[in-house]
Design a protein around this motif. Structure first.
Motif, short mmCIF file in Angstrom:
data_model
loop_
_atom_site.label_atom_id
_atom_site.label_comp_id
_atom_site.label_asym_id
_atom_site.label_seq_id
_atom_site.Cartn_x
_atom_site.Cartn_y
_atom_site.Cartn_z
N PRO A 1 125.70 -31.88 -19.41
CA PRO A 1 125.24 -32.95 -18.54
C PRO A 1 124.07 -33.70 -19.16
CG PRO A 1 125.56 -30.92 -17.31
CD PRO A 1 125.68 -30.57 -18.75
N THR A 2 123.95 -34.98 -18.83
CA THR A 2 122.89 -35.80 -19.40
C THR A 2 121.51 -35.17 -19.18
OG1 THR A 2 124.17 -37.81 -19.05
CG2 THR A 2 121.80 -38.08 -19.32
N HIS A 3 121.26 -34.68 -17.99
CA HIS A 3 119.97 -34.06 -17.68
C HIS A 3 119.69 -32.89 -18.61
CE1 HIS A 3 116.57 -32.73 -15.21
NE2 HIS A 3 117.06 -31.51 -15.34
N ASP A 4 120.69 -32.04 -18.84
CA ASP A 4 120.51 -30.89 -19.70
C ASP A 4 120.28 -31.31 -21.15
OD1 ASP A 4 120.97 -29.46 -17.42
OD2 ASP A 4 122.93 -28.68 -18.02
N ARG A 5 120.94 -32.39 -21.55
CA ARG A 5 120.76 -32.86 -22.94
C ARG A 5 119.32 -33.32 -23.15
NH1 ARG A 5 120.15 -32.93 -27.52
NH2 ARG A 5 121.13 -34.28 -29.07
N PHE A 6 118.75 -34.03 -22.17
CA PHE A 6 117.35 -34.43 -22.30
C PHE A 6 116.43 -33.21 -22.32
CE2 PHE A 6 118.52 -38.80 -20.65
CZ PHE A 6 118.10 -39.48 -21.79
N ARG A 7 116.70 -32.22 -21.48
CA ARG A 7 115.87 -31.02 -21.48
C ARG A 7 115.94 -30.32 -22.84
NH1 ARG A 7 111.91 -31.35 -18.76
NH2 ARG A 7 111.55 -29.38 -19.85
N GLU A 8 117.11 -30.33 -23.45
CA GLU A 8 117.27 -29.72 -24.77
C GLU A 8 116.39 -30.41 -25.81
OE1 GLU A 8 121.16 -28.25 -27.15
OE2 GLU A 8 121.09 -30.40 -26.74
N VAL A 9 116.34 -31.73 -25.76
CA VAL A 9 115.49 -32.48 -26.69
C VAL A 9 114.03 -32.09 -26.51
CG1 VAL A 9 114.62 -34.79 -27.25
CG2 VAL A 9 117.08 -34.43 -26.92
N ILE A 10 113.57 -32.03 -25.28
CA ILE A 10 112.18 -31.67 -25.01
C ILE A 10 111.87 -30.26 -25.50
CG2 ILE A 10 110.45 -31.35 -23.21
CD1 ILE A 10 111.34 -34.28 -23.72
N ASP A 11 112.77 -29.32 -25.22
CA ASP A 11 112.56 -27.94 -25.66
C ASP A 11 112.53 -27.86 -27.18
OD1 ASP A 11 112.54 -27.18 -23.01
OD2 ASP A 11 114.61 -26.43 -23.00
N ASN A 12 113.39 -28.63 -27.85
CA ASN A 12 113.40 -28.61 -29.31
C ASN A 12 112.10 -29.15 -29.89
OD1 ASN A 12 115.96 -27.52 -29.45
ND2 ASN A 12 116.99 -29.48 -29.73
N ALA A 13 111.52 -30.15 -29.24
CA ALA A 13 110.25 -30.70 -29.72
C ALA A 13 109.12 -29.69 -29.59
CB ALA A 13 109.91 -31.97 -28.95
N VAL A 14 109.06 -29.00 -28.47
CA VAL A 14 108.03 -27.98 -28.26
C VAL A 14 108.21 -26.85 -29.28
CG1 VAL A 14 107.16 -26.25 -26.65
CG2 VAL A 14 107.73 -28.55 -25.83
N PHE A 15 109.45 -26.46 -29.51
CA PHE A 15 109.74 -25.41 -30.49
C PHE A 15 109.33 -25.86 -31.90
CE2 PHE A 15 112.80 -23.42 -33.48
CZ PHE A 15 112.42 -22.09 -33.31
N ALA A 16 109.62 -27.11 -32.23
CA ALA A 16 109.25 -27.62 -33.56
C ALA A 16 107.75 -27.51 -33.79
CB ALA A 16 109.72 -29.06 -33.71
N GLU A 17 106.96 -27.84 -32.78
CA GLU A 17 105.51 -27.69 -32.93
C GLU A 17 105.13 -26.22 -33.08
OE1 GLU A 17 102.05 -29.97 -31.09
OE2 GLU A 17 102.26 -28.29 -29.68
N GLU A 18 105.74 -25.36 -32.29
CA GLU A 18 105.38 -23.93 -32.31
C GLU A 18 105.60 -23.31 -33.68
OE1 GLU A 18 107.77 -22.29 -29.22
OE2 GLU A 18 106.38 -22.86 -27.61
N ILE A 19 106.66 -23.72 -34.39
CA ILE A 19 106.97 -23.06 -35.67
C ILE A 19 106.39 -23.80 -36.87
CG2 ILE A 19 109.02 -21.97 -34.73
CD1 ILE A 19 110.71 -23.99 -36.29
N GLY A 20 105.70 -24.93 -36.64
CA GLY A 20 104.95 -25.52 -37.74
C GLY A 20 105.45 -26.83 -38.32
N PHE A 21 106.41 -27.51 -37.66
CA PHE A 21 106.80 -28.83 -38.15
C PHE A 21 105.63 -29.81 -37.98
CE2 PHE A 21 111.05 -27.19 -38.20
CZ PHE A 21 111.69 -27.94 -39.17
N ASP A 22 105.57 -30.79 -38.87
CA ASP A 22 104.48 -31.77 -38.85
C ASP A 22 104.76 -32.92 -37.90
OD1 ASP A 22 102.86 -30.62 -41.13
OD2 ASP A 22 104.77 -30.95 -42.14
N GLY A 23 106.03 -33.22 -37.64
CA GLY A 23 106.37 -34.34 -36.79
C GLY A 23 107.69 -34.12 -36.08
N PHE A 24 107.88 -34.87 -34.98
CA PHE A 24 109.14 -34.85 -34.24
C PHE A 24 109.52 -36.29 -33.96
CE2 PHE A 24 112.05 -34.53 -30.69
CZ PHE A 24 112.80 -33.41 -31.00
N GLY A 25 110.77 -36.65 -34.28
CA GLY A 25 111.21 -38.03 -34.15
C GLY A 25 112.33 -38.19 -33.15
N VAL A 26 112.30 -39.30 -32.42
CA VAL A 26 113.35 -39.64 -31.46
C VAL A 26 113.91 -41.00 -31.83
CG1 VAL A 26 113.85 -40.20 -29.04
CG2 VAL A 26 112.36 -38.26 -29.60
N GLY A 27 115.23 -41.09 -31.96
CA GLY A 27 115.87 -42.33 -32.34
C GLY A 27 115.93 -43.33 -31.20
#
Length: 359
Positions: A22-48
């Motif tokens: 569902p669209t709502h779940d897809r947006f939540r997935e993006v947000i969770d991935n961004a938080v995870f990216a910060e937690e493990i040390g990525f320098d940036g997160f991009g949204v198209g």
């Protein structure tokens, strides 16, 4: 070297399971991935930004603002802001607001964007899209730097001593120019002394390397210091495992699912086998050492100092994808950070000095 995780927020069935979230779940997935990216040390997160199927990334300022509220360190990128489709005044207002809400963690990657459907939605033609892109960027750039702007653009109403609020937090914001196939975006980046971000996704390396060389030529043509030219590059896919055999076996269903999806859309695949995809595309699939070696091979051609990986699991499953990103940060990124220099500018925000305001 710096590393970004990027999503275009594709909303399509999983290439392996065929399940459409569902669209709502897809947006939540993006947000969770961004938080995870910060937690493990990525320098940036991009949204198209896309305005057509199968994407739901039509409002990156909103998505990035939500991510800004849940993170504190990671830089926030647009990938790309389609200025050829947008009113630069309205785009400035959105991104200046995001700049404040993120405490100056915003970077923009701009581009004209691709796709017939979104051009038609905004009544942009193939003949005027490059002029729109250049004009919108030049006006956006002036608004960011000047308190009052007078201009007679071709594609929007004129401005007379116009004040656009809020005034920005960073002065100026860093703007990268997305480059896929055309010299126009490359020349625009070089003219203004801005960094270049090569898409580096659809084709083998040669056309992208040619554009990067052209960028460096135009950079010096416009009188800039060659040592200050900065290039970022994308990747067509990523999956690392302890052995190459494990990586290939795990990624094969993903590739086959994506190949079938391209064919359903009527697209002619550039790479028709996984082996060709791994060998000739920019995809980083293999053991940690194989990934490191491939990034070095591309760096020989690009001289890039920023690299993006896909933030989405895209058929791998969340657990496997996240384990692979953790492996990247533990075994791959430290080597590349050591071997390849960072961009020659500060990664922290450059803040605007307070200015008197006449009311």
């Amino acid at each position: 070297m710096k590393f970004l995780a990027i999503t275009l927020i594709v909303h399509a069935p999983d290439p392996v399971t065929g399940v459409l979230k569902p669209t709502h779940d897809r947006f939540r997935e993006v947000i969770d991935n961004a938080v995870f990216a910060e937690e493990i040390g990525f320098d940036g997160f991009g949204v198209g930004e896309r305005h057509e199927r199968p994407f739901i990334s039509s409002s990156p300022p909103v998505v990035l603002s939500h991510i800004a509220a849940l993170t504190s360190r990671i830089r926030l990128f647009t990938a790309v802001t389609t200025l050829s489709l947008l009113d630069p005044v309205r785009a400035y207002e959105d991104y200046a607001t995001l700049d404040h809400l993120s405490d100056g963690r915003l970077d923009l990657i701009i581009g004209k964007g691709n796709g017939t459907a979104q051009r038609e939605l905004f009544q942009v033609t193939p003949e005027d899209q490059w002029e729109r892109n250049a004009e919108s960027y030049e006006l956006f750039r002036r608004i960011w730097r000047q308190d009052k702007v007078t201009a007679e653009p071709r594609f929007r109403p004129e401005l007379t001593a116009a004040e656009v609020w809020p005034r920005p937090y960073q002065q100026p914001v860093r703007v990268w120019h997305g480059s896929a196939t055309s010299r126009e975006s490359v020349d625009l980046a070089a003219r203004y002394g801005d960094p270049l971000f090569s898409a580096n996704v659809t084709n083998p390396i040669e056309p992208y390397a040619e554009l990067v060389r052209y960028y460096r030529e135009r950079w010096t043509h416009y009188g800039h210091d060659s040592a200050q030219a900065v290039v970022g590059a994308g990747t067509a896919g990523y999956y690392a495992a302890r052995t190459s055999q494990e990586a290939i076996a795990s990624y094969r269903p993903v590739f086959e699912g994506q190949l079938a999806f391209q064919k359903r859309l009527g697209l002619e695949p550039v790479f028709t086998t996984l082996e060709d995809f791994v060998e000739r595309s920019s995809a980083l699939i293999g053991s940690p050492q194989q990934v490191i070696d491939k990034v070095h091979r591309y760096h020989e051609q690009f001289g890039h100092s920023v690299l993006h990986l896909q933030a989405d699991a895209s058929g791998l499953g969340d657990a496997r994808h996240r384990a692979s990103l953790e492996l990247f940060q533990s075994d791959i990124a430290p080597v590349l950070r050591r071997d390849i220099p960072d961009p020659p500018f500060p990664w922290a925000p450059v803040l605007a000095a307070p200015r008197p305001v006449d009311f």
